[in-house]
Write an enzyme that holds these catalytic residues in place. Structure first.
Site, PDB file in Angstrom:
ATOM      1  N   ALA A  66     -92.780 -73.087  41.354  1.00 52.49           N
ATOM      2  CA  ALA A  66     -92.011 -71.936  41.841  1.00 52.49           C
ATOM      3  C   ALA A  66     -91.935 -72.008  43.365  1.00 52.49           C
ATOM      4  CB  ALA A  66     -92.709 -70.655  41.413  1.00 52.49           C
ATOM      5  N   GLU A 108     -93.068 -75.956  33.046  1.00 55.98           N
ATOM      6  CA  GLU A 108     -92.745 -74.943  32.024  1.00 55.98           C
ATOM      7  C   GLU A 108     -91.278 -75.043  31.612  1.00 55.98           C
ATOM      8  OE1 GLU A 108     -94.617 -71.720  34.442  1.00 55.98           O
ATOM      9  OE2 GLU A 108     -95.395 -71.106  32.513  1.00 55.98           O
ATOM     10  N   GLU A 128    -101.297 -73.430  38.379  1.00 56.18           N
ATOM     11  CA  GLU A 128    -101.275 -72.037  38.852  1.00 56.18           C
ATOM     12  C   GLU A 128    -102.669 -71.473  39.101  1.00 56.18           C
ATOM     13  OE1 GLU A 128     -99.319 -73.322  36.645  1.00 56.18           O
ATOM     14  OE2 GLU A 128     -97.305 -72.487  36.799  1.00 56.18           O
TER      15      GLU A 128
END
Ligand code: NAD
Length: 689
Positions: A66, A108, A128
């Site tokens: 991200a 993902e 993460e």
């Protein structure tokens, strides 16, 4: 078709649509990327001539995650979940083409595709947890369905990526592509179409979702992670994959993610991640400063540190020469290096041919003039100023022009060492931590005369050696050890006033350090400091008394603790307790019960105070630099964000008041709040804001 926006391109290769994202440097999944992907999926879905879609990235890597700058901001549609839903709703095959590192949200996204292909050397993972989070875009629900909950949990809780070869064996990817990745992915997509392979989404697979072994795996993986929210949430989310329907599991994953992202632990971990990147920016070094090229290195001294430092070079594929004073010492040093590699090999961390390759990069010699070819020389001889000056005077004559000459000194004046040469601009400190091949921290000590490009070279080398380089100024102990010294003084004082080693260590390990100060002292050995004190004067009442009774630490089976034969577990020692009580009595100190809270305050606040002085003097550039030093060099719990960050969270007024109290009680003026600390407290500010 064509450029959908500045980051996403869509083209056709016959019946195959190829979506290519180009968002340097790591193809983070920022808003524009997500919007482009959503548009590409819309167009390809609507186009009946397209039979399959390949999603890949330009540059060196697939989506590496991200865009963390978007964390904590209001989400901008489409979110990653919507892009993923559009992939899963696609009635034709979607193939992810992986290179570099497919991490976090990137992995993902790939998990939502019908197929995944990768080039050899690509890696996939869900890191993460390293930011105090869990994968929040379905990773905790899809990965267990693909490879089973036990394996998935391991990847999610450790955050460590796996290589393409392992991913293929586990069924995470479908094929390893030789040659051009995009060509290979297109060919793969054509085969899927022509063979009419069924489109099975990961979310619909149930066959690997077995509960057996999961509880044990969860226990083993999180045993050492007490008090940490993210690993616990990862376990809960993966367990949900087993017991809840997919959509419910997904919903719960989202809730857990939102809790974590708003929580203190993740904020602290994100601070450290940010501070680590900031630390690479050194004031006074223009951004465009070019580091000098490093093709070969040299290390002077094959002792504890020299051997470890040479391993760092070899691990990074850089040939290195070790110089020792004699054949026997050299051989001993090289043997220790080989033994270290063999131990890693035995643990499964290194292949035999890789060990041979690394050993072959290390050349041992006994003549200093061999440094003549090295681009970067690191001195790691005994900690004696005269000796270091002699070595640097010799290096000045023998090293090639432009070579960086570094000292690994822990305490000595780098400027004085630099003055032993006629090229002080090339001299600096590279302070590695023990074991040098393991510890990530590298304090780079900038001398008064150090040239910007020499410093930039050291920072660049540090990164190549997989270290976390932080630039500091010249002073006794630099940043880390200078602060640690404050803790040591206070630890001894606590013993004199009434605490026991096990109580002090328990407060510190409860806080989250892997080890307390006394177990650490036992590991390092008590005798070195004792001998130095005997020579130079100065006393450490309890430690000196212990050394006089033969308590040298782990190596003698007794120090502040006692150790059973073959064990490194510190056990309380009644003999030590007696010595401590006797010392208190001898010095007329009335012992009292000391709470764990007071112990912790006194273990941490004096260090914060010293950190404030370090900032005042400009020895460290930013409070975040100090935090990074403590996390990577001394085991400060990362989820508490480093000492300066922690102090800011507690509030500097509180720290100032407690330090004032402790200074008055102990009549130790060094505990008085530093000017910077008092000023910031008075202004209601923190170190970082
Ligand atoms: N041990 C640690 O934890 C640690 C951590 C950080 C920094 N340091 C610093 O690193 C340096 C080395 O420490 P160490 O623990 O590795 O010491 P060590 O005693 O294990 O090794 C020093 C080596 O240098 C060799 N040597 C001495 N003079 C030499 C010369 N003229 N030419 C070539 N080799 C020579 C010695 O034979 C010895 O093998 C010191 O400055 C120390 O302060 C040590």
């Amino acid at each position: 078709m064509g450029n959908l926006n500045a980051s996403v391109d869509l083209r056709r290769d016959g019946e195959i649509a190829v979506v290519t994202v180009d968002n340097p440097p790591v193809n983070a999944l920022k808003h524009e990327v997500r919007a482009g992907l959503a548009e590409a999926l819309r167009q390809t879905r609507a186009d009946a001539a397209i039979k399959a879609v390949v999603i890949g990235c330009a540059g060196r890597t697939f989506f590496a995650g991200a865009d963390i700058t978007e964390f904590g901001k209001p989400p901008q549609a489409p979110g990653l979940a919507e892009v993923i839903a559009a992939i899963e709703a696609m009635p034709k095959p979607v193939v992810a083409a992986l290179r570099g590192t497919a991490l976090g949200g990137g992995f993902e996204l790939a998990l939502a595709c019908h197929f995944r292909v990768a080039i050899a050397g690509a890696r996939v993972g869900l890191p993460e947890v390293k930011l105090g989070l869990l994968p929040g875009a379905g990773g905790t629900q899809r990965l267990p369905r693909l490879i089973g909950p036990e394996k998935a949990l391991k990847m999610i809780v450790t955050g460590d990526p796996i290589e393409a070869r392992e991913a293929l064996a586990d069924g995470v990817i479908d094929e390893i592509v030789d040659g051009d990745l995009t060509e290979g992915a297109i060919a793969f997509a054509r085969r899927v179409v022509s063979e009419k392979r069924p489109l099975r989404l990961v979310r619909d697979r149930e066959d690997k979702l077995v509960a057996e072994g999961f509880a044990d795996a969860a226990e083993t993986l999180t045993r050492r992670l007490r008090g940490r929210e993210a690993p616990a949430a990862c376990v809960e989310a993966v367990r949900n994959a087993i017991v809840l329907p997919f959509d419910e599991g997904l919903k719960r994953e989202g809730e857990l993610f939102r809790q974590l992202v708003a929580g203190d632990q993740s904020k602290a971990q994100r601070h450290i991640s940010f501070a680590e990147r900031e630390a690479a920016k050194v004031p006074g070094i223009p951004e465009d400063t070019k580091p000098r090229p490093i093709a070969t290195g040299a290390v002077i001294g094959a002792g504890t540190m020299g051997g470890g430092i040479a391993m760092c070079f070899a691990n990074a594929g850089i040939p290195v020469t070790i110089v020792e004073t004699g054949r026997d010492l050299l051989q001993k040093g090289l043997d220790r290096v080989a033994a270290n590699y063999r131990a890693t090999m035995a643990r499964g961390g290194l292949a035999a041919d890789e060990m041979d390759r690394r050993m072959a990069l290390i050349r041992g010699v006994t003549e200093l003039d061999a440094v003549g070819t090295a681009d970067f020389v690191i001195e790691a001889v005994f900690e004696e100023m005269d000796l270091k000056k002699r070595v640097f005077a010799d290096l000045d004559r023998m090293a090639k022009t432009g070579a960086v000459l570094a000292t690994n000194t822990s305490t000595l004046d780098v400027d004085a060492i630099a003055r032993a040469t006629k090229r002080p601009q090339d001299v600096l400190g590279t302070h590695f931590f023990s074991p040098a091949n393991v510890m990530r921290l590298l304090e780079i000590v900038r001398g008064a005369a150090t040239a910007p490009d020499a410093l930039a070279t050291a920072v660049a080398l540090g990164r190549r050696l997989s270290k976390v380089p932080v630039t500091v100024g010249v002073c006794y102990g630099f940043v880390g050890n200078r602060m640690l010294a404050r803790r040591s003084v206070e630890a001894e004082r606590l013993l004199l006033e009434g605490a026991l080693p096990q109580e002090v260590d328990a407060a510190v390990t409860e806080f989250g350090f892997p080890m307390g100060p006394f177990a650490m002292a036992d590991m390092a050995g008590l005798d070195v400091g004792w001998r130095i004190r005997k020579g130079r004067g100065g006393r450490n009442e309890i430690e000196d008394a212990l050394c006089e009774a033969g308590h040298f630490g782990q190596k003698t089976g007794k120090g502040y603790f006692r150790y059973e034969v073959g064990s490194r577990t510190p056990l309380p020692d009644p003999e030590v307790e007696r010595t401590i009580r006797d010392t208190s009595a001898r010095l007329g100190v009335a012992r009292r019960v000391i709470t764990q809270e007071e112990i912790l305050e006194r273990m941490v606040y004096p260090m914060v105070n010293e950190g404030a002085r370090i900032l005042e003097e400009g020895i460290a550039t930013r409070p975040g630099d100090i935090d990074v030093i403590w996390v990577y060099g001394y085991g400060w719990p990362v989820w508490r964000g480093g000492p300066m960050y922690y102090a800011d969270r507690l509030g500097l007024v509180h720290i100032r008041d407690r330090l004032t109290l402790y200074a008055e009680r102990s009549a130790d003026e060094s505990l008085r709040p530093a000017t910077r600390l008092s000023q910031l407290a008075a202004q209601g500010r923190g170190f970082a804001s």
